[in-house]
Design a protein around this motif. Structure first.
Motif, PDB file in Angstrom:
ATOM      1  N   VAL A   1      -2.017 -14.544   1.061  1.00 35.92           N
ATOM      2  CA  VAL A   1      -3.008 -14.028   2.002  1.00 35.92           C
ATOM      3  C   VAL A   1      -4.393 -14.576   1.676  1.00 35.92           C
ATOM      4  CG1 VAL A   1      -4.213 -11.945   2.743  1.00 35.92           C
ATOM      5  CG2 VAL A   1      -1.741 -11.965   2.601  1.00 35.92           C
ATOM      6  N   ARG A   2      -4.638 -14.732   0.392  1.00 36.54           N
ATOM      7  CA  ARG A   2      -5.919 -15.331  -0.010  1.00 36.54           C
ATOM      8  C   ARG A   2      -6.052 -16.724   0.561  1.00 36.54           C
ATOM      9  NH1 ARG A   2      -9.809 -13.429  -3.541  1.00 36.54           N
ATOM     10  NH2 ARG A   2     -11.146 -15.254  -3.636  1.00 36.54           N
TER      11      ARG A   2
ATOM     12  N   ILE B   1      -0.780  -1.337   7.729  1.00 32.69           N
ATOM     13  CA  ILE B   1       0.562  -1.199   7.166  1.00 32.69           C
ATOM     14  C   ILE B   1       1.007  -2.595   6.741  1.00 32.69           C
ATOM     15  CG2 ILE B   1       1.665  -1.484   9.440  1.00 32.69           C
ATOM     16  CD1 ILE B   1       3.814   0.468   8.516  1.00 32.69           C
TER      17      ILE B   1
ATOM     18  N   LEU C   1      -1.800  -8.670   9.929  1.00 34.86           N
ATOM     19  CA  LEU C   1      -2.675  -8.412   8.784  1.00 34.86           C
ATOM     20  C   LEU C   1      -3.695  -7.321   9.073  1.00 34.86           C
ATOM     21  CD1 LEU C   1      -3.653 -11.847   7.244  1.00 34.86           C
ATOM     22  CD2 LEU C   1      -2.362 -10.008   6.191  1.00 34.86           C
TER      23      LEU C   1
ATOM     24  N   TYR D   1      -4.340 -17.952   3.118  1.00 34.68           N
ATOM     25  CA  TYR D   1      -4.379 -17.874   4.585  1.00 34.68           C
ATOM     26  C   TYR D   1      -5.793 -17.559   5.060  1.00 34.68           C
ATOM     27  CZ  TYR D   1      -2.946 -16.166   9.270  1.00 34.68           C
ATOM     28  OH  TYR D   1      -2.787 -15.954  10.624  1.00 34.68           O
ATOM     29  N   SER D   2      -6.433 -16.617   4.372  1.00 32.06           N
ATOM     30  CA  SER D   2      -7.752 -16.196   4.829  1.00 32.06           C
ATOM     31  C   SER D   2      -8.846 -17.129   4.331  1.00 32.06           C
ATOM     32  CB  SER D   2      -8.043 -14.762   4.402  1.00 32.06           C
ATOM     33  OG  SER D   2      -8.115 -14.696   3.006  1.00 32.06           O
ATOM     34  N   ALA D   3      -8.464 -18.116   3.519  1.00 29.93           N
ATOM     35  CA  ALA D   3      -9.453 -19.097   3.090  1.00 29.93           C
ATOM     36  C   ALA D   3      -9.475 -20.283   4.034  1.00 29.93           C
ATOM     37  CB  ALA D   3      -9.162 -19.568   1.677  1.00 29.93           C
TER      38      ALA D   3
ATOM     39  N   ARG E   1       0.839  -1.190   0.000  1.00 24.80           N
ATOM     40  CA  ARG E   1       0.000   0.000   0.000  1.00 24.80           C
ATOM     41  C   ARG E   1       0.874   1.240   0.000  1.00 24.80           C
ATOM     42  NH1 ARG E   1      -1.939  -2.917   4.308  1.00 24.80           N
ATOM     43  NH2 ARG E   1      -3.658  -4.256   3.747  1.00 24.80           N
TER      44      ARG E   1
ATOM     45  N   TRP F   1       2.364 -12.684  -2.376  1.00 26.76           N
ATOM     46  CA  TRP F   1       1.718 -12.130  -1.190  1.00 26.76           C
ATOM     47  C   TRP F   1       0.201 -12.184  -1.314  1.00 26.76           C
ATOM     48  CZ3 TRP F   1       1.838 -11.199   3.666  1.00 26.76           C
ATOM     49  CH2 TRP F   1       0.992 -10.267   4.248  1.00 26.76           C
TER      50      TRP F   1
END
Lengths: 272, 345
Positions: A264-265, A107, A103, A267-269, A2, A260
């Motif tokens: 993260v996708r 930041i 997460l 991890y969050s799935a 970001r 990344w």
């Protein structure tokens, strides 16, 4: 990553710096022992190769004992400034769920590790630098870089760090898919030891190995800045090397972004 | 980013199904799983919908594995749902936009977010930098939190040297430094002693009252929910069983009230007349010495009480709702079929 205002980033790094300094002092004995190991490693290589050089009538493949002293001492410094350890921590982070708080902060977690890394380097450099000078003097190392070589060394060093950090952070992302990554990390670590010039200067290795080290990013992560300041490269070779570093940094950034997002996708799935 | 949404949180048909590897114990099964991995789908949240208005404090109730934590993780952006629509403060949580992350916090009683090895105040300072809290405001907030939670002695200690209760106080303080507009609290008082539970609870009440923050809370301790939440969502097996106020929950799921009557010891013997006075032998739970305990349908409570007061020499009378925990047990026992609770709130 970001886009964040630079001022905020600097502020975060400073806060992290203060906290990290306090942490390292809290564990000063662990730090001291770790430093001792770091410093002993090049001394071992140095002694071995100097002995070999002497027994062969002074030089091995163009390296005299004094050249070896310069090579391994500078290598120690460059390696110390560029190495990262975050990929050893990712498995634990992912398995224990410690990734979740990172997460949820506004930041990118990469900044956390980068700030930690830079702080640690600055702190340990205060020990590594005088030891390096001591080694150079003790072993009567032949280190006479010309001004342009010193000048080229600086960007080469910064690029080497950037490349190594980005690639190793990307490697670490494997922990999102595999619950055990120690084997991968170990294999990678061996590749670094062998192909980045840690055991021996790359030019002493078989040609095929040299080609592999140069095509892959390993040479550009550590050996290249060392070779530059030791005066073993022509201006043209240095220019090509810097370009190779930049290309690899670009590739690493792309890989990191892609990895990344996918990580993260994932991890969050599966249940952060 | 859209403007201020009418609802702070909107959830529509939220589903989350985990795919978990599955194999039997033993060496042979382990060898087989090398070749072919069997997986099983576990629905954690099976289609729930609700809205939360700005400033509302909502309690999530449900047994372990009901889907409470999964829902909070989706709402805070840690989990991608399998399907369904969610917005929080106008954002889709799992896109984890900076503008959203800066306005919310997730506090998990079983996880700590403060760095383990460094003094609490250093972690606070890091949060100040990350959330860009202006220095003057930061000082003021820390001062206030230190007073309210009595943190003075703890600030300089590394987190690992704190007791569980001390750590939780610091976690809560650290998570609220940036003045979030939405709070997700997952078992914030778990494992704490009663005094510490109350302190954390009071503090959360104070914070939400002062800031008007929207809050979703899960807890195993009914006291937390009773003290903080006027509205509760009961979920079980990933489905919403009830959405309404706490009092309504009791009325809906517990059709009885308890009446306890203490008789004057000097009064006349009542043995023969009791059953007629009570109205039904089923309603009499016990009759010992001078105390009668009745369990009466809600609608009959007033009539029965009046009758008993008129015909007996009564020293004391108590009419009460059953304990909320018992009601919750009843709700879970009832299951979704009985409890399609779309109560108008």
């Amino acid at each position: 990553m970001r886009g964040l205002p630079l001022r905020q980033l600097v502020d975060v790094y400073r806060a992290k710096f203060r906290a990290e300094i306090a942490l390292q002092f809290a564990y000063r004995w662990a730090l001291a022992i770790w430093l001792l190991g770091l410093l002993l490693q090049p001394i071992v290589y140095l002694v071995v190769w100097t002995t070999v050089a002497r027994s062969q009538g002074g030089t091995v493949g163009g390296f005299s004992a004094r050249d070896f002293a310069a090579y391994f001492t500078i290598f120690m410094v460059v390696n110390q400034l560029t190495f990262t350890w975050h990929y050893w921590e990712f498995e634990w982070r992912v398995r224990q769920g410690f990734f979740s708080p990172l997460l949820l902060r506004p930041i990118h977690p990469l900044h956390n590790d980068l700030a930690e890394n830079v702080t640690f380097k600055l702190l340990t450099f205060t020990v590594v630098a005088p030891v390096a000078v001591l080694l150079l003097v003790t072993f009567n190392a032949s280190l006479n870089p010309s001004p342009w070589q010193v000048l080229a060394f600086l960007p080469a060093l910064v690029f080497a760090f950037a490349l190594r950090f980005l690639l190793e952070w990307t490697l670490a992302l494997a922990a999102f898919w595999l619950t055990r990554v120690t084997a991968i990390n170990q294999a990678y670590y061996l590749a670094v030891v062998f192909l980045s010039g840690q055991m021996a200067p790359l030019e002493l290795l078989p040609e095929a190995v040299q080609v592999i080290a140069a095509v892959l990013p390993f040479r550009w992560m550590v050996a290249f800045p060392v070779e530059t300041v030791l005066g073993r490269l022509s201006p043209m070779e240095v220019a090509v090397g810097l370009a190779a570093q930049l290309i690899w940094i670009g590739l690493a950034l792309g890989l990191l972004r892609f990895g990344w997002r996918a990580g993260v996708r994932r991890y969050s799935a599966v249940g952060a | 980013m859209s403007g201020t949404p009418e609802q702070a949180i909107q959830v529509r048909e939220l589903r989350k199904t985990y795919v978990v590897p599955e194999r039997e114990g033993g060496l042979a099964a382990a060898a087989r799983s090398l070749v072919r991995r069997r997986t099983r789908e576990v629905p954690a949240v099976a289609g729930i919908s609700f809205d939360v208005a700005p400033g509302e404090i909502v309690g999530f109730l449900g047994p372990n594995g009901a889907g409470k934590t999964t829902t909070l993780k989706v709402l805070s952006g840690l989990l991608h749902p399998t399907s369904g629509e969610v917005t929080a403060l106008g954002h889709v949580p799992w896109q984890r936009e900076t503008a959203f992350l800066r306005r919310m916090t997730l506090i998990m009683g079983q996880r700590n977010q403060l760095a383990w090895d460094i003094p609490v105040v250093d972690s606070f300072d890091l949060n100040r930098a990350i959330y860009q809290i202006p220095a003057a405001e930061y000082r003021e907030r820390v001062k206030e939190l230190v007073e309210l939670l009595e943190l003075e002695e703890l600030l300089r200690k590394p987190v690992r040297n704190l007791s569980l209760g001390e750590r939780m106080k610091c976690e809560v303080a650290g998570s609220l430094l940036h003045r979030p507009d939405v709070l997700f609290l997952d078992e914030p008082t778990i494992g704490l002693d009663v005094t510490m539970q109350r302190r954390i609870r009071n503090f959360i009440a104070h914070y939400t009252e002062r800031t008007g923050a929207t809050t979703l809370l899960t807890s195993h301790y009914m006291a937390d929910v009773e003290a903080l939440c006027r509205r509760v969502l009961v979920i079980h097996h990933g489905q919403l069983l009830y959405d309404g106020d706490l009092a309504g929950l009791v009325t809906r799921f517990s059709p009885h009230k308890t009446i306890v009557i203490d008789l004057e010891p000097s009064g006349p013997a009542v043995d023969g007349r009791i059953e007629a006075l009570v109205g039904s032998p089923d309603w009499l739970v016990s009759h010992a010495e001078d105390r009668l305990t009745l369990r009466v349908p809600r609608s009959e409570t007033a009539a029965v009480t009046t009758r008993l007061l008129a015909n007996l020499q009564v020293a004391d009378v108590i009419v009460e709702e059953p304990p909320i925990d018992e009601v919750i047990d009843l709700v879970f026992a009832a299951g979704p079929a009985d409890a399609q609770a779309k109560d108008a709130r």
